[in-house]
Motif scaffolding. Structure first.
Motif, mmCIF file in Angstrom:
data_model
loop_
_atom_site.group_PDB
_atom_site.id
_atom_site.type_symbol
_atom_site.label_atom_id
_atom_site.label_comp_id
_atom_site.label_asym_id
_atom_site.label_seq_id
_atom_site.Cartn_x
_atom_site.Cartn_y
_atom_site.Cartn_z
ATOM 1 N N LYS A 60 0.831 -1.203 0.000
ATOM 2 C CA LYS A 60 0.000 0.000 0.000
ATOM 3 C C LYS A 60 0.869 1.257 0.000
ATOM 4 N N GLY A 61 1.945 1.258 0.762
ATOM 5 C CA GLY A 61 2.816 2.417 0.860
ATOM 6 C C GLY A 61 3.537 2.771 -0.429
ATOM 7 N N LEU A 62 3.732 1.798 -1.315
ATOM 8 C CA LEU A 62 4.424 2.051 -2.581
ATOM 9 C C LEU A 62 3.477 2.393 -3.733
ATOM 10 N N ARG A 63 2.179 2.379 -3.487
ATOM 11 C CA ARG A 63 1.243 2.763 -4.558
ATOM 12 C C ARG A 63 1.552 4.189 -5.006
ATOM 13 N N GLY A 64 1.721 4.350 -6.304
ATOM 14 C CA GLY A 64 2.063 5.651 -6.863
ATOM 15 C C GLY A 64 3.539 5.990 -6.753
ATOM 16 N N LYS A 65 4.318 5.104 -6.118
ATOM 17 C CA LYS A 65 5.756 5.319 -5.942
ATOM 18 C C LYS A 65 6.546 4.054 -6.283
ATOM 19 N N GLY A 66 5.972 3.197 -7.129
ATOM 20 C CA GLY A 66 6.613 1.923 -7.461
ATOM 21 C C GLY A 66 7.556 1.983 -8.638
ATOM 22 N N GLY A 67 7.738 3.174 -9.210
ATOM 23 C CA GLY A 67 8.653 3.320 -10.337
ATOM 24 C C GLY A 67 7.923 3.367 -11.666
ATOM 25 N N ILE A 68 8.721 3.302 -12.723
ATOM 26 C CA ILE A 68 8.192 3.393 -14.087
ATOM 27 C C ILE A 68 8.746 2.271 -14.953
ATOM 28 N N ARG A 69 7.972 1.925 -15.971
ATOM 29 C CA ARG A 69 8.390 0.944 -16.971
ATOM 30 C C ARG A 69 8.773 1.707 -18.231
ATOM 31 N N THR A 70 9.946 1.398 -18.746
ATOM 32 C CA THR A 70 10.491 2.137 -19.872
ATOM 33 C C THR A 70 11.033 1.205 -20.940
ATOM 34 N N VAL A 71 11.344 1.796 -22.079
ATOM 35 C CA VAL A 71 12.064 1.079 -23.130
ATOM 36 C C VAL A 71 13.311 1.898 -23.448
ATOM 37 N N PRO A 72 14.478 1.244 -23.517
ATOM 38 C CA PRO A 72 15.676 1.990 -23.888
ATOM 39 C C PRO A 72 15.637 2.331 -25.380
ATOM 40 N N LEU A 73 16.045 3.557 -25.696
ATOM 41 C CA LEU A 73 16.063 4.014 -27.082
ATOM 42 C C LEU A 73 17.460 3.935 -27.694
ATOM 43 N N ASP A 74 18.456 3.664 -26.861
ATOM 44 C CA ASP A 74 19.845 3.595 -27.315
ATOM 45 C C ASP A 74 20.526 2.362 -26.741
ATOM 46 N N ASP A 75 21.563 1.901 -27.426
ATOM 47 C CA ASP A 75 22.482 0.930 -26.839
ATOM 48 C C ASP A 75 23.385 1.704 -25.894
ATOM 49 N N GLY A 76 23.827 1.061 -24.826
ATOM 50 C CA GLY A 76 24.749 1.747 -23.939
ATOM 51 C C GLY A 76 25.024 0.968 -22.681
ATOM 52 N N VAL A 77 25.777 1.610 -21.798
ATOM 53 C CA VAL A 77 26.180 1.019 -20.526
ATOM 54 C C VAL A 77 25.844 2.003 -19.417
ATOM 55 N N LEU A 78 25.310 1.470 -18.315
ATOM 56 C CA LEU A 78 25.102 2.259 -17.095
ATOM 57 C C LEU A 78 25.864 1.590 -15.969
ATOM 58 N N ARG A 79 26.372 2.425 -15.062
ATOM 59 C CA ARG A 79 27.157 1.937 -13.934
ATOM 60 C C ARG A 79 26.590 2.488 -12.631
ATOM 61 N N VAL A 80 26.800 1.755 -11.542
ATOM 62 C CA VAL A 80 26.439 2.248 -10.222
ATOM 63 C C VAL A 80 27.322 3.450 -9.917
ATOM 64 N N GLY A 81 26.720 4.480 -9.345
ATOM 65 C CA GLY A 81 27.473 5.673 -8.958
ATOM 66 C C GLY A 81 26.822 6.932 -9.478
ATOM 67 N N ARG A 82 27.590 8.007 -9.531
ATOM 68 C CA ARG A 82 27.073 9.304 -9.976
ATOM 69 C C ARG A 82 26.624 9.235 -11.420
ATOM 70 N N ALA A 83 25.545 9.968 -11.695
ATOM 71 C CA ALA A 83 24.994 9.977 -13.051
ATOM 72 C C ALA A 83 24.324 11.320 -13.318
ATOM 73 N N ALA A 84 24.218 11.626 -14.591
ATOM 74 C CA ALA A 84 23.441 12.793 -15.021
ATOM 75 C C ALA A 84 22.130 12.276 -15.592
ATOM 76 N N LEU A 85 21.029 12.865 -15.136
ATOM 77 C CA LEU A 85 19.709 12.526 -15.660
ATOM 78 C C LEU A 85 19.184 13.765 -16.375
ATOM 79 N N ASP A 86 18.845 13.612 -17.642
ATOM 80 C CA ASP A 86 18.280 14.700 -18.431
ATOM 81 C C ASP A 86 16.877 14.314 -18.857
ATOM 82 N N VAL A 87 15.905 15.178 -18.554
ATOM 83 C CA VAL A 87 14.561 15.005 -19.088
ATOM 84 C C VAL A 87 14.564 15.720 -20.431
ATOM 85 N N VAL A 88 14.462 14.929 -21.506
ATOM 86 C CA VAL A 88 14.630 15.454 -22.857
ATOM 87 C C VAL A 88 13.330 16.023 -23.396
#
Length: 165
Positions: A135-163
């Motif tokens: 119940k506590g996670l309703r509306g806060k469970g995250g999002i389902r997405t599709v990647p539009l690019d090939d690439g690599v992500l790593r644990v740690g600092r990251a830049a997030l851009d809303v395009v």
């Protein structure tokens, strides 16, 4: 117009099996190997290499799940228990509407994602996190997405851009 945020990727999850199947009272099935990843490889339109939803037709538009770590803060649990692929701290991913494109860059170049729908929590959350988490996670469970690019992500600092949407 892009909106850049500095975030932290606190967990990356990839598993070849779905551990939360059947009745929650029976408990999760064990993963065949480590699910915590230091980095993941993404393929455009397919998902995370090695994950259970990679190139799975039923999950083409929902292959990669993203969760805000802050959603789990009330329970002080390992972010991997929510079984979301990417857990970020520092941005409310649940605020992104369907159709929004955002990118994450951990140093290997940006990987864009398109938001397709909410990743609603299930009754398993009361078992693997704590009673009331479903119940506590309703509306806060995250999002389902599709990647539009090939690439690599790593644990740690990251830049997030809303395009855009």
């Amino acid at each position: 117009m892009a909106a850049r945020r500095e975030v932290e990727i606190v967990a990356l999850h990839a598993s070849p099996v779905h551990a939360y199947e059947g009745r929650p009272s029976d408990g999760p099935r064990p993963d065949p190997g480590p699910v915590s990843q230091g980095h993941v490889e993404l393929r455009a339109g397919l998902g995370i290499v090695g994950d259970r939803y990679f190139n799975h037709p039923a999950h083409r538009n929902a292959a990669v799940t993203v969760l805000a770590a802050e959603s789990l803060d009330p329970w002080s649990v390992d972010p991997l228990v929510a079984r979301r692929n990417i857990v970020v701290r520092g941005f409310d991913v649940d605020s992104l509407p369907r159709g929004t494109v955002f990118s994450l860059d951990t140093g290997d170049g940006p990987v864009r994602f398109e938001v397709h729908r909410q990743a609603n929590p299930c009754a398993w959350m009361d078992v693997v996190i704590a009673p009331g988490a479903f119940k506590g996670l309703r509306g806060k469970g995250g999002i389902r997405t599709v990647p539009l690019d090939d690439g690599v992500l790593r644990v740690g600092r990251a830049a997030l851009d809303v395009v855009g949407a």
